[in-house]
Scaffold this active site. Structure first.
Site, PDB file in Angstrom:
ATOM      1  N   LYS A  40      30.841  33.873  15.395  1.00  0.00           N
ATOM      2  CA  LYS A  40      30.604  32.474  15.746  1.00  0.00           C
ATOM      3  C   LYS A  40      31.738  31.970  16.641  1.00  0.00           C
ATOM      4  CE  LYS A  40      28.334  28.587  13.534  1.00  0.00           C
ATOM      5  NZ  LYS A  40      27.231  28.502  14.489  1.00  0.00           N
ATOM      6  N   GLU A  63      17.651  35.810  18.967  1.00  0.00           N
ATOM      7  CA  GLU A  63      17.700  34.534  18.262  1.00  0.00           C
ATOM      8  C   GLU A  63      17.580  33.388  19.248  1.00  0.00           C
ATOM      9  OE1 GLU A  63      21.446  33.692  16.285  1.00  0.00           O
ATOM     10  OE2 GLU A  63      22.413  35.247  17.448  1.00  0.00           O
TER      11      GLU A  63
END
Ligand code: PLP
Ligand code: COI
Length: 343
Positions: free
Chosen positions: A186, A222
């Site tokens: 992330k 995604e």
């Protein structure tokens, strides 16, 4: 003692930033993390040569605080965010923030902002954004020697407009993450990569992009801010996996897989999903902390589209969503012990 909540129209909150009373801040200097604590100051004053500005040493997390039916303030699996941020920091040559200290910091900042945690049933939550940046000076390409870890919190509504209304996605011509690059951590840099296609998608009326694997453009990866879930004709859950380690390991997705298998008795298959098979599924959704489960009504690309339905939410994803949000709000038994009481 009951907390007096802020005077906010919780139900009409968007996914936007509202400064609250306190943030948490902790600095890394001389090879160690300092004690850390709360600050009412929501600004930073940094050197122009700080590593964040030049070589993008930044990472973040996202989790939420909820008010349960009983009136407790809880978070959902903060230990998982602590762990993912630890892994992310290591990949970016940043000093990992100790996992216990991460959870304590989350508790501290949520308690200090209890008046900002939306009430039970309001549809809103307190979004918690831990992040870390290189504050030390660097001019040659190398890791900095000083860092700051912070947590800001802000009350939010649904990430995708309409909340549980199905949204339309477009398949991006751009890549989000390189094979074996940083898609599985992330890091802010991944989101910088996705801004141009995201602006393009929004300007054409789409809520987000569906990104395909950048090596072969044949597998579903995604969206800009969430993992995908599909439902097959038999009502089983199909969860995309990456050959090239470029999908973020969503905590929501991993939790939903457990809910599907162990609470709902669904058949769950975690495997790479070819883009050319998405028309065979009956439901599609995006899952994540911000997205919760957002139904996807259609996916559009240059010369085709797949329609799942723009006017209804499929029954399997609706059930999964209700079970997960029920656990988070204390309305469904938390058999996994995921709910972390803050106060
Ligand atoms: N994928 C991306 C790119 C994200 O930004 C997020 C949000 O955190 C997710 C997936 C979902 O992850 P999580 O469920 O841990 O919030
Ligand atoms: C989250 O779900 O917490 C995220 O970080 C996604 C982001 C795009 C808002």
């Amino acid at each position: 003692m009951a907390i007096e909540k802020k005077d906010i129209d919780w139900g009409s909150l968007a996914f936007a930033y509202t400064p609250t009373d306190f943030s948490y801040v902790c600095n890394w200097k001389d090879g160690a993390w300092e004690e850390g604590g709360l600050t009412p100051d929501h600004t930073l004053n940094l050197s122009e040569c700080a590593g964040i500005f030049h070589y993008c040493q930044e990472c973040f997390e996202g989790l939420k605080a909820y008010t349960t039916k009983e009136g407790d303030i809880v978070c959902f699996r903060p230990d998982m965010n602590a762990e993912r941020m630890y892994d992310t920091a290591e990949r970016l040559c940043m000093p990992p923030f100790p996992k216990d200290k991460f959870v304590e910091a989350v508790e501290m900042v949520v308690k200090a902002n209890a008046a900002w945690v939306p009430p039970f049933g309001s549809g809103a939550t307190l979004y918690i954004r831990p992040f870390m940046i290189a504050t030390g000076n660097v001019i040659g390409v190398k890791p900095a020697t000083e860092y700051q870890f912070r947590i800001l919190v802000t009350p939010v509504g649904p990430y995708y407009k309409g909340g549980v209304q199905p949204v339309a996605l477009m398949v991006s011509d751009y890549d989000r993450a390189a094979p074996h690059g940083t898609g599985n951590i992330k890091a802010g840099l991944n989101y910088a990569m996705s801004l141009y296609p995201s602006v393009q998608a929004h300007s054409q009326g789409f809520a987000d992009n569906m990104f395909l694997d950048s090596q072969t453009r044949t597998y579903v990866e995604e969206s800009g801010g969430a993992n995908f879930l599909f439902v097959d004709k038999d009502g089983g859950l199909v969860v995309p996996q990456s050959f090239t380690d470029s999908i973020l390991p969503s905590i929501t997705r991993r939790s939903l897989v457990a809910v599907a298998k162990e609470m709902l008795g669904l058949n769950v298959v975690e495997r790479p999903v070819r883009f050319d098979e998405i028309g065979e599924f009956t439901e599609c959704g995006m899952c994540g902390t911000a997205a919760v489960i957002s139904p996807v009504g259609k996916v559009v690309w240059k010369d085709g589209e797949v329609v799942y339905g723009m006017d209804h939410v499929g029954p399997v994803l609706a059930k999964l969503r209700a079970t997960l949000t029920g656990i988070q709000s204390g309305e469904v038994e938390d058999k996994f012990n995921w709910v972390h009481k803050v106060m």
